[in-house]
Design a protein around this motif. Structure first.
Motif, PDB file in Angstrom:
ATOM      1  N   TYR A   1     -21.607  -6.267  -8.215  1.00  0.00           N
ATOM      2  CA  TYR A   1     -20.438  -6.933  -8.796  1.00  0.00           C
ATOM      3  C   TYR A   1     -19.126  -6.674  -8.054  1.00  0.00           C
ATOM      4  O   TYR A   1     -18.459  -7.620  -7.625  1.00  0.00           O
ATOM      5  N   ALA A   2     -18.747  -5.393  -7.889  1.00  0.00           N
ATOM      6  CA  ALA A   2     -17.428  -5.122  -7.285  1.00  0.00           C
ATOM      7  C   ALA A   2     -17.230  -5.845  -5.945  1.00  0.00           C
ATOM      8  O   ALA A   2     -16.144  -6.382  -5.704  1.00  0.00           O
ATOM      9  N   PRO A   3     -18.260  -5.901  -5.069  1.00  0.00           N
ATOM     10  CA  PRO A   3     -18.015  -6.582  -3.787  1.00  0.00           C
ATOM     11  C   PRO A   3     -17.680  -8.068  -3.928  1.00  0.00           C
ATOM     12  O   PRO A   3     -17.098  -8.657  -3.030  1.00  0.00           O
TER      13      PRO A   3
ATOM     14  N   SER B   1     -24.450  -2.347 -11.167  1.00  0.00           N
ATOM     15  CA  SER B   1     -23.018  -2.483 -10.871  1.00  0.00           C
ATOM     16  C   SER B   1     -22.753  -2.841  -9.409  1.00  0.00           C
ATOM     17  O   SER B   1     -21.807  -3.569  -9.108  1.00  0.00           O
ATOM     18  N   SER B   2     -23.598  -2.331  -8.499  1.00  0.00           N
ATOM     19  CA  SER B   2     -23.430  -2.563  -7.055  1.00  0.00           C
ATOM     20  C   SER B   2     -23.252  -4.029  -6.690  1.00  0.00           C
ATOM     21  O   SER B   2     -22.615  -4.338  -5.687  1.00  0.00           O
TER      22      SER B   2
ATOM     23  N   ALA C   1     -22.397   4.678  -7.381  1.00  0.00           N
ATOM     24  CA  ALA C   1     -22.762   3.499  -8.181  1.00  0.00           C
ATOM     25  C   ALA C   1     -24.160   3.605  -8.771  1.00  0.00           C
ATOM     26  O   ALA C   1     -24.903   2.624  -8.804  1.00  0.00           O
ATOM     27  N   SER C   2     -24.506   4.790  -9.226  1.00  0.00           N
ATOM     28  CA  SER C   2     -25.777   4.992  -9.907  1.00  0.00           C
ATOM     29  C   SER C   2     -25.651   4.391 -11.314  1.00  0.00           C
ATOM     30  O   SER C   2     -25.253   5.074 -12.263  1.00  0.00           O
ATOM     31  N   GLN C   3     -25.978   3.106 -11.444  1.00  0.00           N
ATOM     32  CA  GLN C   3     -25.690   2.397 -12.695  1.00  0.00           C
ATOM     33  C   GLN C   3     -26.546   1.150 -12.853  1.00  0.00           C
ATOM     34  O   GLN C   3     -26.828   0.462 -11.867  1.00  0.00           O
TER      35      GLN C   3
END
Lengths: 399, 399
Positions: free
Chosen positions: A229-231, A226-227, A94-96
């Motif tokens: 968001y998905a969780p 990004s880290s 998740a390098s973003q």
């Protein structure tokens, strides 16, 4: 506001010394931009009926970086898939970092961006937090304006629609070590979007469940990466399925402080303990809250109005629900780029249903919404709006 | 351990009903596997000198899923880059879960995996947490074994080396909404790696800085998902640059509980307040710690030995440093797939330098390391090891 396409001598000298400075900083440069136009322009969809962010304009901006060679040449080219190595840092770790802003077709026919410097600056901050390289934010803005200018036909004609712009910055080194990416790609895609509210502001309901925590002091909840968001996705999805709530109200701490609403900043308009009208939003210093640009703009507008107190401070669910019972809470709303503002009419919290009255015509939420969209579409000219064709002007912004 | 390539009637019946069950569950199936062999096999690198995870074997496994069509056919094919849409959920919102395990070339010439069922099970759990679809873990394991079997020449010959296996599961829907991905891709790449410790165990130093928090209750620190990694990278990098510490010791809470060391689980071997020898590791119930498979194996081994107390419990920096001063802390080590175990010789904490003596020959760390690598390379046959060529066996594992 002035438009000047001819370079003055002053501008030329300024630009020369500036370019040397940028080389030293190792940023990409707008002046190196290469443009390849599509040979197969796509049909524009009806942005009023399509799903948010599902259609993309003909062109994208792409700039590559490597530790070895520094920044490459910015390229505007037909929007297309990338070749991504399966071990790329962005896919593995998740390098973003990313941004979201909009281009509006204003009432005078010009296309303008809302405070784009703020987004470019925030992207730099996010990149630093996630170990991605630095760049010159003004150079990015210049490239971005050129992209919108080239795809100007993709900026919707219909009032209340806009072209959503998504700068994205990813680590692309194809190795499995958990360390800084020695290769990166900054790209920008754009997508025509309809209004969040085609007719009037539609209220939403929030689930306030203290079991799920979006962000923590010492974490990275205040960065747009990004880290974060998905969780949240399966939790939001469960909130809708199980409780019919469109978004989560993210709480924090033993006193269940209110922090954010879904992917929006949170605002509460109430009569405080001292009997004063006050607009409050959770503060940035805790690191729990994204420093939203709509959030910042609302605070600045309301401070200018000088009609009620404006505060950045924490509020717990206990304080909130007690004030609600006493009739002191007037309005709750979320704020963000996608919806601008969004009124809240219900909060489910520990088996309580906290209801909020919605006045769609005569509320502060409605007034802020109208004020902001009047600025976006230039019905009220404002220095927050930047003309995409006014490339010179953005340079003078730099100081 | 038995090997059986002929199907018994029982196995056929079992498999038929099993396949119906899997269809109902909508998992991919090993029996549908399609294999395309590379026409240009690469040269094998010397795994002793290459950077971890920087060279990849000739083939990869790839399985696509969509909400509309369910799971597609598993494919083993030449390792290659993907076509990724720039708006893919994994690139925008870190819709990702992954695993790490190793294939060992054992002393009897067989290639074996260490507890691969545990990894496949954990990937299911991580996928669920991040909103990715379910699958049958045994079907994944069967495909994975076939991949290793095909690339068997890539499993290093040299003792202490291995083939690192990276199952990765990503959301690929190319739209910008923050919601569950309606498209996904599960893939597995493999990479030959040398021993973390070519000669003897080398100790590392940790920076314990309470300003940075890796995970928190109600978050997702106990899941193996990309979101947990990128935010730690610049912090670890700074720990090395500023303090010469190779890894972070991640703390949590007002009492600075020790949780993890870098990307490893943490173990402390000490004489506790009651004067008992005790091996402790932070517990899983707080949600702050990854349920490591090496962690689990060490706990199980040490419980079998019955030589000292084995506990999963929290320990604060205060308790730890007081015990250290009194000479009650014997050893600290990290544990994970990459290094197996890794001794710690120094912890920097609030301007204190806490030093630990390292006995490279006669320590518990050393003993656990030897025990585990003897199991990995089958010098000590153990039911934790699974033969990659023994496809039938893994099915019987299912119950």
């Amino acid at each position: 506001m002035f438009v000047c396409r001819q370079m003055s001598l002053y501008t030329q000298v300024f630009r020369q010394s500036r370019n040397q400075f940028i080389r030293h900083l190792s940023s990409f440069r707008y002046e190196d931009l290469q443009v390849t136009m599509t040979k197969t322009p796509a049909l524009k969809p009806d942005e009023k009926i399509i799903k948010f962010g599902s259609h993309f304009s003909d062109h994208m901006l792409e700039i590559n970086w490597s530790e070895e060679k520094g920044w490459g040449v910015p390229k505007i080219k037909p929007t297309t898939s990338f070749q991504m190595h399966p071990a790329s840092k962005v896919l593995q770790y998740a390098s973003q970092a990313f941004e979201g802003l909009k281009a509006y077709r204003c009432v005078d026919g010009q296309i303008r961006l809302f405070r784009p410097n703020e987004n470019c600056r925030r992207l730099k901050t996010s990149a630093q937090r996630i170990g991605l390289p630095d760049f010159d934010q003004i150079e990015l803005l210049r490239c971005l304006k050129k992209l919108i200018s080239i795809d100007h036909e993709w900026v919707p004609q219909s009032i209340n629609s806009s072209l959503y712009i998504r700068p994205t910055f990813i680590g692309t080194e194809p190795t499995l070590g958990v360390n800084n990416s020695s290769m990166a790609k900054l790209f920008v895609i754009t997508s025509p979007v309809g209004s969040y509210f085609p007719t009037a502001l539609e209220p939403l309901s929030l689930l306030a469940d203290p079991h799920y925590i979006r962000a923590w002091p010492g974490g990275c909840g205040s960065y747009k990466i990004s880290s974060n968001y998905a969780p949240t996705v399966p939790i939001q999805s469960q909130a809708l399925k199980k409780y019919g709530c469109q978004q989560m109200l993210w709480l924090f701490g033993d006193d269940h402080q209110m922090t954010e609403a879904g992917t929006m900043n949170l605002f509460i308009y109430w009569v405080n303990e001292q009997g004063e009208k006050e607009l409050i939003t959770p503060p940035l210093n805790s690191g729990l809250v994204l420093p939203g640009i709509t959030r910042k703009s609302i605070l600045e507008l309301c401070l200018e109005w000088k009609e009620f107190k404006v505060s950045e401070k924490s509020i717990s669910m206990k304080t909130f629900s007690e004030a609600l019972k006493l009739g002191r809470v007037k309005e709750v709303f979320g704020a963000g780029t996608a919806c601008v503002v969004c009124p809240v009419n219900k909060i489910l919290y520990l088996d309580q249903e906290l209801s909020l009255k919605i006045d769609t015509h005569n509320s502060l939420t409605q007034r802020i919404y109208k004020e902001l969209i009047d600025i976006h579409y230039y019905r009220k000219p404002h220095h927050w709006m930047e003309d995409v064709d006014d490339e010179e002007e953005s340079i003078t912004d730099r100081g």
